[in-house]
Write an enzyme that holds these catalytic residues in place. Structure first.
Site, PDB file in Angstrom:
ATOM      1  N   THR A 125       0.813  -1.206   0.000  1.00 55.09           N
ATOM      2  CA  THR A 125       0.000   0.000   0.000  1.00 55.09           C
ATOM      3  C   THR A 125       0.854   1.268   0.000  1.00 55.09           C
ATOM      4  O   THR A 125       1.964   1.274   0.544  1.00 55.09           O
ATOM      5  CB  THR A 125      -0.900   0.000   1.261  1.00 55.09           C
ATOM      6  N   ASP A 126       0.298   2.349  -0.541  1.00 52.61           N
ATOM      7  CA  ASP A 126       1.003   3.640  -0.483  1.00 52.61           C
ATOM      8  C   ASP A 126       1.053   4.196   0.948  1.00 52.61           C
ATOM      9  O   ASP A 126       1.793   5.140   1.211  1.00 52.61           O
ATOM     10  CB  ASP A 126       0.363   4.656  -1.443  1.00 52.61           C
ATOM     11  N   GLU A 127       0.271   3.599   1.860  1.00 54.01           N
ATOM     12  CA  GLU A 127       0.281   4.112   3.242  1.00 54.01           C
ATOM     13  C   GLU A 127       1.630   3.924   3.915  1.00 54.01           C
ATOM     14  O   GLU A 127       1.907   4.578   4.921  1.00 54.01           O
ATOM     15  CB  GLU A 127      -0.784   3.387   4.079  1.00 54.01           C
ATOM     16  N   TYR A 150      -1.754  -0.387  11.281  1.00 57.73           N
ATOM     17  CA  TYR A 150      -1.946  -1.069   9.987  1.00 57.73           C
ATOM     18  C   TYR A 150      -0.773  -0.784   9.048  1.00 57.73           C
ATOM     19  O   TYR A 150      -0.143  -1.711   8.519  1.00 57.73           O
ATOM     20  CB  TYR A 150      -3.261  -0.619   9.331  1.00 57.73           C
ATOM     21  N   LYS A 154       2.205  -3.206   7.485  1.00 52.53           N
ATOM     22  CA  LYS A 154       2.426  -3.401   6.045  1.00 52.53           C
ATOM     23  C   LYS A 154       3.871  -3.037   5.687  1.00 52.53           C
ATOM     24  O   LYS A 154       4.513  -3.741   4.896  1.00 52.53           O
ATOM     25  CB  LYS A 154       1.442  -2.561   5.221  1.00 52.53           C
ATOM     26  N   LYS A 189     -14.778   1.189   4.834  1.00 53.57           N
ATOM     27  CA  LYS A 189     -13.885   2.142   4.174  1.00 53.57           C
ATOM     28  C   LYS A 189     -14.707   3.323   3.663  1.00 53.57           C
ATOM     29  O   LYS A 189     -15.926   3.206   3.491  1.00 53.57           O
ATOM     30  CB  LYS A 189     -13.145   1.457   3.018  1.00 53.57           C
TER      31      LYS A 189
HETATM   32  P1  NAD Z   1     -10.118  -6.943   2.773  1.00 54.20           P
HETATM   33  O1  NAD Z   1     -10.075  -6.577   4.215  1.00 54.20           O
HETATM   34  O2  NAD Z   1     -11.327  -6.625   1.973  1.00 54.20           O
HETATM   35  O3  NAD Z   1      -9.860  -8.511   2.605  1.00 54.20           O
HETATM   36  C1  NAD Z   1      -8.867  -9.189   3.308  1.00 54.20           C
HETATM   37  C2  NAD Z   1      -9.070 -10.685   3.061  1.00 54.20           C
HETATM   38  O4  NAD Z   1      -8.001 -11.385   3.733  1.00 54.20           O
HETATM   39  C3  NAD Z   1     -10.380 -11.245   3.615  1.00 54.20           C
HETATM   40  O5  NAD Z   1     -10.972 -12.114   2.684  1.00 54.20           O
HETATM   41  C4  NAD Z   1      -9.950 -11.984   4.862  1.00 54.20           C
HETATM   42  O6  NAD Z   1     -10.812 -13.069   5.206  1.00 54.20           O
HETATM   43  C5  NAD Z   1      -8.570 -12.467   4.466  1.00 54.20           C
HETATM   44  N1  NAD Z   1      -7.699 -12.719   5.619  1.00 54.20           N
HETATM   45  C6  NAD Z   1      -7.459 -11.894   6.669  1.00 54.20           C
HETATM   46  N2  NAD Z   1      -6.629 -12.471   7.544  1.00 54.20           N
HETATM   47  C7  NAD Z   1      -6.319 -13.683   7.015  1.00 54.20           C
HETATM   48  C8  NAD Z   1      -5.498 -14.761   7.444  1.00 54.20           C
HETATM   49  N3  NAD Z   1      -4.807 -14.694   8.613  1.00 54.20           N
HETATM   50  N4  NAD Z   1      -5.389 -15.859   6.677  1.00 54.20           N
HETATM   51  C9  NAD Z   1      -6.078 -15.933   5.499  1.00 54.20           C
HETATM   52  N5  NAD Z   1      -6.889 -14.967   5.055  1.00 54.20           N
HETATM   53  C10 NAD Z   1      -7.010 -13.852   5.808  1.00 54.20           C
HETATM   54  O7  NAD Z   1      -8.821  -6.292   2.158  1.00 54.20           O
HETATM   55  P2  NAD Z   1      -8.614  -5.580   0.729  1.00 54.20           P
HETATM   56  O8  NAD Z   1      -9.094  -4.189   0.822  1.00 54.20           O
HETATM   57  O9  NAD Z   1      -9.135  -6.464  -0.311  1.00 54.20           O
HETATM   58  O10 NAD Z   1      -7.027  -5.518   0.675  1.00 54.20           O
HETATM   59  C11 NAD Z   1      -6.294  -6.601   0.102  1.00 54.20           C
HETATM   60  C12 NAD Z   1      -4.813  -6.264   0.157  1.00 54.20           C
HETATM   61  O11 NAD Z   1      -4.561  -5.062  -0.552  1.00 54.20           O
HETATM   62  C13 NAD Z   1      -4.280  -6.020   1.582  1.00 54.20           C
HETATM   63  O12 NAD Z   1      -3.002  -6.591   1.668  1.00 54.20           O
HETATM   64  C14 NAD Z   1      -4.206  -4.503   1.692  1.00 54.20           C
HETATM   65  O13 NAD Z   1      -3.188  -4.122   2.589  1.00 54.20           O
HETATM   66  C15 NAD Z   1      -3.862  -4.136   0.266  1.00 54.20           C
HETATM   67  N6  NAD Z   1      -4.297  -2.800  -0.177  1.00 54.20           N
HETATM   68  C16 NAD Z   1      -5.592  -2.408   0.016  1.00 54.20           C
HETATM   69  C17 NAD Z   1      -6.004  -1.162  -0.476  1.00 54.20           C
HETATM   70  C18 NAD Z   1      -7.421  -0.683  -0.314  1.00 54.20           C
HETATM   71  O14 NAD Z   1      -7.695   0.466  -0.644  1.00 54.20           O
HETATM   72  N7  NAD Z   1      -8.347  -1.494   0.161  1.00 54.20           N
HETATM   73  C19 NAD Z   1      -5.078  -0.335  -1.129  1.00 54.20           C
HETATM   74  C20 NAD Z   1      -3.762  -0.782  -1.287  1.00 54.20           C
HETATM   75  C21 NAD Z   1      -3.384  -2.024  -0.821  1.00 54.20           C
HETATM   76  O1  DAU Z   2      -3.952   4.124   0.667  1.00 58.06           O
HETATM   77  C1  DAU Z   2      -4.214   2.755   0.609  1.00 58.06           C
HETATM   78  C2  DAU Z   2      -4.989   2.349   1.834  1.00 58.06           C
HETATM   79  O2  DAU Z   2      -6.280   2.898   1.677  1.00 58.06           O
HETATM   80  C3  DAU Z   2      -5.059   0.852   2.048  1.00 58.06           C
HETATM   81  O3  DAU Z   2      -3.778   0.370   2.342  1.00 58.06           O
HETATM   82  C4  DAU Z   2      -5.996   0.493   3.194  1.00 58.06           C
HETATM   83  O4  DAU Z   2      -6.153  -0.905   3.257  1.00 58.06           O
HETATM   84  C5  DAU Z   2      -7.317   1.151   2.961  1.00 58.06           C
HETATM   85  O5  DAU Z   2      -8.142   0.932   4.090  1.00 58.06           O
HETATM   86  C6  DAU Z   2      -7.171   2.637   2.715  1.00 58.06           C
HETATM   87  O6  DAU Z   2      -6.758   3.324   3.914  1.00 58.06           O
HETATM   88  P1  DAU Z   2      -7.392   4.740   4.310  1.00 58.06           P
HETATM   89  O7  DAU Z   2      -7.229   4.932   5.756  1.00 58.06           O
HETATM   90  O8  DAU Z   2      -6.900   5.817   3.413  1.00 58.06           O
HETATM   91  O9  DAU Z   2      -8.910   4.414   3.890  1.00 58.06           O
HETATM   92  P2  DAU Z   2     -10.308   4.716   4.585  1.00 58.06           P
HETATM   93  O10 DAU Z   2     -11.348   4.366   3.588  1.00 58.06           O
HETATM   94  O11 DAU Z   2     -10.398   4.122   5.944  1.00 58.06           O
HETATM   95  O12 DAU Z   2     -10.273   6.295   4.746  1.00 58.06           O
HETATM   96  C7  DAU Z   2     -10.111   7.130   3.619  1.00 58.06           C
HETATM   97  C8  DAU Z   2     -10.126   8.560   4.125  1.00 58.06           C
HETATM   98  O13 DAU Z   2     -11.442   8.856   4.603  1.00 58.06           O
HETATM   99  C9  DAU Z   2      -9.196   8.809   5.306  1.00 58.06           C
HETATM  100  O14 DAU Z   2      -8.667  10.132   5.206  1.00 58.06           O
HETATM  101  C10 DAU Z   2     -10.121   8.721   6.524  1.00 58.06           C
HETATM  102  C11 DAU Z   2     -11.436   9.239   5.978  1.00 58.06           C
HETATM  103  N1  DAU Z   2     -12.646   8.668   6.613  1.00 58.06           N
HETATM  104  C12 DAU Z   2     -12.765   7.316   6.650  1.00 58.06           C
HETATM  105  C13 DAU Z   2     -13.873   6.730   7.237  1.00 58.06           C
HETATM  106  C14 DAU Z   2     -13.996   5.234   7.299  1.00 58.06           C
HETATM  107  C15 DAU Z   2     -13.629   9.484   7.123  1.00 58.06           C
HETATM  108  O15 DAU Z   2     -13.528  10.726   7.059  1.00 58.06           O
HETATM  109  N2  DAU Z   2     -14.718   8.902   7.703  1.00 58.06           N
HETATM  110  C16 DAU Z   2     -14.875   7.564   7.805  1.00 58.06           C
HETATM  111  O16 DAU Z   2     -15.909   7.102   8.385  1.00 58.06           O
END
Ligand code: NAD
Ligand code: DAU
Length: 336
Positions: A125-127, A150, A154, A189
């Site tokens: 992730t970019d985080e 988190y 990562k 999210k």
């Molecule tokens: P998500 O939370 O929707 O899904 C996570 C999945 O992993 C679920 O199906 C869960 O059951 C499974 N899981 C969790 N713990 C596990 C374990 N111990 N063993 C096996 N399975 C397990 O997550 P997502 O948003 O789909 O993110 C997927 C990947 O992408 C993550 O690695 C996250 O860090 C990365 N990522 C997410 C975002 C985003 O915006 N959501 C952005 C950049 C990178």
């Molecule tokens: O940047 C990539 C990351 O993006 C991924 O690695 C993470 O898995 C994913 O959860 C996401 O992280 P963020 O913290 O950026 O996403 P989130 O959707 O939780 O929040 C996006 C922005 O919105 C952040 O500035 C917090 C804000 N927010 C979020 C929630 C859930 C609110 O203002 N209110 C809310 O209720």
């Protein structure tokens, strides 16, 4: 080609499985998922009956299970999506993020090394770059500066994955993507939470002043970027995957209200997230120049598609919002 996908029942993993099985007849997929609150087999219904797909219910921290799976299936590559992925949950309780994101990644890397897996793609992730002052944009050499449990977990898992390349020559590739959005995203999210609350006429909790900036990437563009890095990326390299779409949160929320026909009076500015990163921004020209990948879905089109999906899938939303979700929602929002 046979792929072992971890976390394929989550948001991005399931998008990758659906996209790959429906567009590439040469790929077989084994999906290892623990089915945490975020994992949902309903996300895989469109492909569940495919003869090129196998689901395995299990934990990536279970070394014996992972070892046995690699011995039985002998995948050419692993794409490691599984994670505890939500910043707010990691703030409420950091332990699951460290267990899965660090120990789980270690367990997979070790098994991949023992079984000489041909490629290990670690989805990150970019985080990990932390909050950037404008006009900075992170390239892959930007220092790591994670702010939340988190993102720290990562960043740790990225370094561990890289160490397996440097030390053991395991063919690791790391991708770092920006904020994803699209169908099937768990409504914790920002975008799915605001869409589902707006559709239900509930308040939209915006943290702090809502001027925090995120870069938005449509989930299928992310999946295509991962596939490009898997097929054409170089061993030991890191590839950013961004959407070229930086927006302040409040602007995103207003777009959702306009598109759902709800009033701005639903916005409720609430207490900020502790340690909240102000701005993410990244450059993904390395992936573009080496593989030809670019994001294809404009934000307005992707958001419209996403809102329509949440309108059409009220049952899916109702199911994931029942039970534990209510407890989490109260814990994260009631005090704000
Ligand atoms: P998500 O939370 O929707 O899904 C996570 C999945 O992993 C679920 O199906 C869960 O059951 C499974 N899981 C969790 N713990 C596990 C374990 N111990 N063993 C096996 N399975 C397990 O997550 P997502 O948003 O789909 O993110 C997927 C990947 O992408 C993550 O690695 C996250 O860090 C990365 N990522 C997410 C975002 C985003 O915006 N959501 C952005 C950049 C990178
Ligand atoms: O940047 C990539 C990351 O993006 C991924 O690695 C993470 O898995 C994913 O959860 C996401 O992280 P963020 O913290 O950026 O996403 P989130 O959707 O939780 O929040 C996006 C922005 O919105 C952040 O500035 C917090 C804000 N927010 C979020 C929630 C859930 C609110 O203002 N209110 C809310 O209720």
């Amino acid at each position: 080609m046979k792929l072992l996908i971890t976390g394929g029942a989550g948001f991005i993993g399931s998008a990758f499985v659906r996209l790959t099985l429906t567009t590439d007849a040469a790929v077989r997929i084994v999906n290892l998922d623990k089915l945490t609150y975020a994992g949902n087999l309903a996300n895989l219904e469109p492909v569940a009956e495919s003869e090129r797909y196998r689901f395995v219910h299990g934990d990536i921290c279970d070394a014996a299970l992972v070892d046995g799976l690699l011995a039985d299936e002998r995948p050419e590559a692993i794409i490691h999506f599984a994670a505890e992925s939500h910043v707010d949950r990691s703030i409420l309780s950091a332990s699951p993020a460290f267990e899965t994101n660090l120990r789980g990644t270690f367990t997979l890397l070790e098994a991949a090394r023992q079984h000489a897996v041909g490629r290990f793609l670690h989805v990150s992730t970019d985080e990990v770059y932390g909050s950037l002052e404008p006009p900075a944009e992170a390239d892959e050499n930007f220092p790591l500066n994670p702010s939340s449990p988190y993102s720290a977990s990562k960043a740790g898992s990225d370094l561990l994955a890289r160490s397996y390349f440097v030390t053991y020559r395991l063919p690791v590739v790391i991708t770092r993507a920006s904020n994803n959005y699209g169908p099937y995203q768990f409504p914790e999210k920002l975008i799915p939470l605001m869409i589902s609350n707006a559709l239900e006429g509930r308040q939209l909790p915006v943290y702090g002043d809502g001027q925090q900036i995120r870069d938005w990437l449509y989930v299928e563009d992310h999946c295509r970027g991962i596939r490009s890095a898997l097929d054409r990326g170089r061993d030991g390299e890191i590839y950013n995957i961004g959407g070229n779409c930086s927006l302040p949160n409040l602007q995103v929320v207003r777009k959702i209200l306009a598109a759902t026909g709800r009033p701005e009076s639903l916005i409720r500015q609430v207490q900020d997230r502790p340690g909240h990163d102000r701005r993410y921004a990244l450059r993904s020209d390395k992936l573009t120049s080496e593989t030809g990948w670019t994001p294809e879905v404009e934000f307005e089109a992707g958001l419209a598609r996403t809102i329509q999906w949440y309108r059409d899938n009220a049952d899916w939303v109702r199911n994931v919002k029942s039970g534990d979700y209510q407890t989490y929602y109260a814990r994260n929002y009631a005090h704000r």
